[in-house]
Every structure is written in C-alpha cells, then in structure tokens.
Design a protein around this motif. Structure first.
Motif, short mmCIF file in Angstrom:
data_model
loop_
_atom_site.label_atom_id
_atom_site.label_comp_id
_atom_site.label_asym_id
_atom_site.label_seq_id
_atom_site.Cartn_x
_atom_site.Cartn_y
_atom_site.Cartn_z
N ARG A 210 82.25 -24.97 39.18
CA ARG A 210 83.48 -25.30 39.90
C ARG A 210 84.27 -26.43 39.22
N THR A 211 83.57 -27.48 38.79
CA THR A 211 84.32 -28.60 38.19
C THR A 211 85.07 -28.14 36.94
N GLU A 212 84.40 -27.32 36.14
CA GLU A 212 85.07 -26.82 34.93
C GLU A 212 86.21 -25.87 35.28
N LEU A 213 85.95 -25.04 36.29
CA LEU A 213 86.98 -24.10 36.71
C LEU A 213 88.22 -24.87 37.17
N GLU A 214 88.00 -25.95 37.92
CA GLU A 214 89.13 -26.72 38.43
C GLU A 214 89.86 -27.46 37.31
N GLN A 215 89.10 -27.89 36.31
CA GLN A 215 89.75 -28.51 35.15
C GLN A 215 90.67 -27.53 34.44
N LEU A 216 90.13 -26.32 34.29
CA LEU A 216 90.90 -25.25 33.64
C LEU A 216 92.17 -24.96 34.46
N GLN A 217 92.00 -24.90 35.79
CA GLN A 217 93.15 -24.65 36.65
C GLN A 217 94.22 -25.73 36.49
N LEU A 218 93.76 -26.97 36.46
CA LEU A 218 94.72 -28.08 36.35
C LEU A 218 95.49 -27.98 35.03
N HIS A 219 94.76 -27.71 33.97
CA HIS A 219 95.41 -27.58 32.67
C HIS A 219 96.48 -26.48 32.71
N CYS A 220 96.12 -25.34 33.28
CA CYS A 220 97.07 -24.21 33.33
C CYS A 220 98.24 -24.51 34.26
N LEU A 221 97.96 -25.21 35.35
CA LEU A 221 99.04 -25.56 36.28
C LEU A 221 100.05 -26.48 35.59
N GLN A 222 99.54 -27.44 34.82
CA GLN A 222 100.44 -28.36 34.10
C GLN A 222 101.31 -27.60 33.11
N GLU A 223 100.65 -26.70 32.38
CA GLU A 223 101.39 -25.88 31.41
C GLU A 223 102.46 -25.05 32.09
N THR A 224 102.08 -24.39 33.16
CA THR A 224 103.00 -23.50 33.87
C THR A 224 104.19 -24.29 34.39
N THR A 225 103.92 -25.46 34.96
CA THR A 225 105.00 -26.28 35.50
C THR A 225 105.99 -26.67 34.40
N ARG A 226 105.43 -27.06 33.27
CA ARG A 226 106.32 -27.42 32.15
C ARG A 226 107.13 -26.22 31.67
#
Ligand code: ADP
Ligand code: ZN
Length: 430
Positions: free
Chosen positions: A12-28
């Motif tokens: 889960r922690t890694e999954l959430e890290q991955l999600q955060l990274h993708c969310l930041q990218e998507t927002t940009r």
C-alpha cells in the motif's frame, strides 16, 4: 492467477507513492495543456505544483458530465489531435454524447486492465471468449475484446442479441466465458431454458462477466443458475476507458479498483465532502496515467462504498461494493426516495417470479410494478396468483415504504432490450 503480480499486490505505501507521483504529473499536464483546467485552476487559485499529498486531491476541482458536454468535441484533449488513436462516445442520454479520446498508450492500458481483470478469475489463453457487449462507439466491447486478446484467448466478437446465433457459436467453438449486461444475461438464460439447453451439461461455458448496468446479488444468483456459470461483477464507464476500472477476483466479493490507474474518492453527492471509509456515497475518480484525456475528480454519479478490509486473494487494490444505482437514478415517489435496485432485490428473491420486470410511474405518483411469472410459476389457479400478488406488494412495501400496484404477466411478454435495460418508465404529470 495474476496477470501482473508485482503491481496487483504492490505494498500500500508504495502504491500510494506511485499514485501521488502520477497525480502530480497529471495535475501539471492538464494545467499546461487543457484550457478548461487551466481556467479552473486560475479561478480557484491552485498552483499546479502545489499537490504534496494524496489528500491534496480535494483542493482540485470536480469534473462533471456537464463539463464534458460543454467541452465537446475536443476541448478536453491533452495531446495534439494526431496523437489520438481512437474515439469512443458514451452511450446513454439525449443530446450530444461525451467524446473520449485514447492515445496509443491509453488503448494499451485499457486492454491491460481488462487482461488483469479476466486473469484474476482464472482465465488463461486456452479460454474462448464470446463477447456479447455492443460493438461500435461504446467502449464496452472493444476494450474487453483487446483485453482478452492480450491474454491470448480466442475472441468471438458476437455482440449482443440474436440468441439463436449465440447458441450456435457457443456450441461450435466451445465458448468458455462471456461478457454481457445483466439484462441480456437473463434474456439468454430464458432462451436456453426454452430451447431445452442445460448449460452445465451441453455447453463449455464457465464464467460470465456481467456489468454495464446495476444489478443485485439476487440477480447474480439467477444468472449463475440460468447460464450455469460463475458471475463476476465488472464495472467501468467510458469516461474512465470503459470496462476494466474495477472487477471482481475469484472470491466474488467486491470489485478491485485498479488504483495504479485511478485515484478513488467517495463523497457525499450533496455536499461534495468525503464520507467515512466503508460508508456509501458517490464514486469520484481521477485518472492517473491517461495521456489523451486526463480527468480530475470525475463525478461518476455511481453510488457505492469501499470495502476497507484487504482481500484474501492478496491484491492490495481496494474493493468497491456493488454499485447500488446512480445518484440521478433515484426515484422520488410520494416523497420517498427509492432506488430501482431495491425493487429488483425483492422481485428476484421471490418464488414463482421470472426474470423480467418494469416499473411504471403514472398520474400523480401511481407506481405499478409489472413482473413476469416464471415459466413454471403458474398452476392455473387464479387464487394462487392473487396470493402471490399480495405477497409481493407487501414485501415491496416493507422495502421501499410505498405500496405499488403489482401486475403479474405471462413469461416473455415484457419488452426486452439487448443493450441497457429500460426498467423505469416515468410518465408522471407532476
Ligand atoms: P453512460 O454513462 O452514457 O451510460 P457508459 O456506457 O460508459 O455510458 O456506462 C457507464 C455506467 O454504467 C456507469 O457509470 C454505471 O452507472 C453503469 N455501470 C457499469 N458497470 C456497472 C456495474 N457493474 N454495476 C452497476 N452499474 C454499472
Ligand atoms: Zn481479491
């Protein structure tokens, strides 16, 4: 039975890290490329680089169906048009559809998620897939089609309807699994029964992926009995690639939502605020790796809840409970909120009742529930019918707090729809 075990059971922690990274990218990306989002961000004073945690998603604006219609045809595109590989539109209501673009990567990802979803129930390349979803502009058929091809199955692009031909194909090519709507599944079960086909004896069919419209646990049981299969719930929507957003694993106990591709929130549809874990509300999804048409906080209008406990299968992606309806599906009859699924649950759980039903609203809030009798449900004794009618009306009253008129009709007399069923006819003059 994993297609991609490392991602499906990522910590889960890694999954959430991955999600955060993708969310930041998507927002940009959307801030830089989609005027709709750029303007929204400016309006709300959001700096695209300011997303620091997954909880920050709540600072981002919602996207609604109305926004997709307003930006039709290509206002949400985040890549140059010549990078778009495929166009789908959503089924459904009147007016302009919602246009959904896919890049090459998006087409591949959508198939990948379907491949994962099939494989987690035990599908292998030896399986034969008869696809009974509607081919064409809808996502339903093509996305599942390419998913099964990715697994290496033999795929028969049958589409829905023409049950005679479906039966022939199932017999001649030893079809082992199908993907179809619950309404067509019930219709097909009726058809097989009439033709004297006993699926478990005469067919190779083992699994049915059933989705594209809401149905109940009682309906699952009816389809499993009628088609001689295990039924797995399949959820998706065009705005999020189509099928493959969330599917049930072999435990048949809630649908794993692929969280490396979608960030999920459940909100109170009235206030927009998050609901506590496990409570039911509207599903809101943000795409995490979509290229052609990323969407932030898309309001699906689908009502469901998250199952917080981990699944025994070992996958770490959280599960959704069955979709109980759409927030805009709700009927208000004599001041009472009613979801059609509540009525379905009562009908499908009653003895002597067949598989098709319809809810009619007329005049000033008069509700009539018409339901077909089972093939073997009527012994010719009128008083038995009257008793059954009374029992069903009473059970419905207990469930929905309004007592409808119940009309029992002979088998196979209500209209059938091969695509999405039209269960509610609202002709009220209010
Ligand atoms: P439209 O939104 O125009 O009907 P879609 O064909 O994309 O277009 O349909 C997606 C919708 O179908 C979902 O938002 C949901 O309401 C419904 N749906 C899809 N799969 C399921 C399922 N397994 N259970 C309940 N509802 C479903
Ligand atoms: Zn599972």
């Amino acid at each position: 039975m994993f297609w991609d075990e490392s991602i499906e059971s990522l910590e889960r922690t890694e999954l959430e890290q991955l999600q955060l990274h993708c969310l930041q990218e998507t927002t940009r990306r959307v801030a830089a490329r989609v005027p709709f989002y750029r303007d929204k961000f400016a309006e709300l004073g959001i700096a695209p680089g300011s997303i620091r945690s997954l909880a920050d998603v709540r600072r981002l604006p919602f996207t609604t169906t109305a926004d997709l219609r307003a930006t039709y045809p290509a206002g949400m595109l985040a890549v140059p048009m010549d990078e778009a590989l495929r166009l789908h539109t959503s089924s459904g209501t009147t007016g302009k559809p919602k246009a959904i673009f896919f890049s090459r990567e998006d087409v591949n990802n959508a198939a990948e998620l379907c491949a994962r979803s099939f494989v987690m129930t035990g599908v292998t390349k030896k399986d034969v897939f008869q696809n009974m979803m509607t081919y064409g502009l809808f996502t339903g058929a093509l996305v599942t089609h390419y998913g099964a091809e990715k697994v290496g199955c033999l795929v028969i692009p049958a589409g829905p309807g023409n049950s005679e031909r479906q039966l022939m194909l199932m017999q001649d090519f030893r079809t082992t699994f199908v993907h179809l709507t619950p309404s067509y599944a019930l219709y097909l079960a009726d058809f097989l029964e009439k033709r004297g086909v006993q699926p478990r004896r005469h067919l190779a069919l083992r699994k049915a992926f059933v989705g594209a419209e809401p149905y109940t646990e009682e309906t699952r049981v009816k389809i499993e009995e009628g088609l001689g299969v295990d039924v797995y719930n399949s959820y998706g929507l065009s705005e999020m690639n189509g099928p493959g957003v969330a599917f049930e694993c072999e435990r048949k106990n809630g649908m794993h939502l692929w969280e490396d591709h979608f960030l999920l929130e459940i909100i109170n549809p009235q206030t927009g605020e998050p609901v506590p874990d496990g409570e039911s509300g509207e599903l809101v999804l943000t795409t995490l790796c979509r290229e052609a048409m990323p969407l932030l906080r898309y309001r699906t209008r689908d009502i469901t809840s998250v199952i917080p406990e981990p699944c025994e299968c070992g996958r770490t992606h959280r599960r959704l409970n069955r979709i109980t309806g759409r927030s805009d599906d709700m009927l208000i009859v004599r001041g009472v909120n009613i979801y059609p699924q509540q009525i379905e649950r009562v009908l499908m759980g009653a003895r002597g009742i067949g598989r098709n039903y319809q809810i009619r609203l007329e005049g000033l809030d008069e509700m009539t529930v018409s339901v077909e009798l089972a093939e073997a449900g009527f012994d010719g004794q009128v008083e038995h019918l009257v008793t059954l009618q009374g029992q069903i009306a009473e059970k419905l009253r207990a469930e929905i707090l309004v007592k409808p008129r119940v009309e029992l009709v002979p088998p196979a007399t209500l209209p059938v729809n091969e695509g999405k069923a039209r269960r509610v006819i609202d002709n009220r003059k209010l």
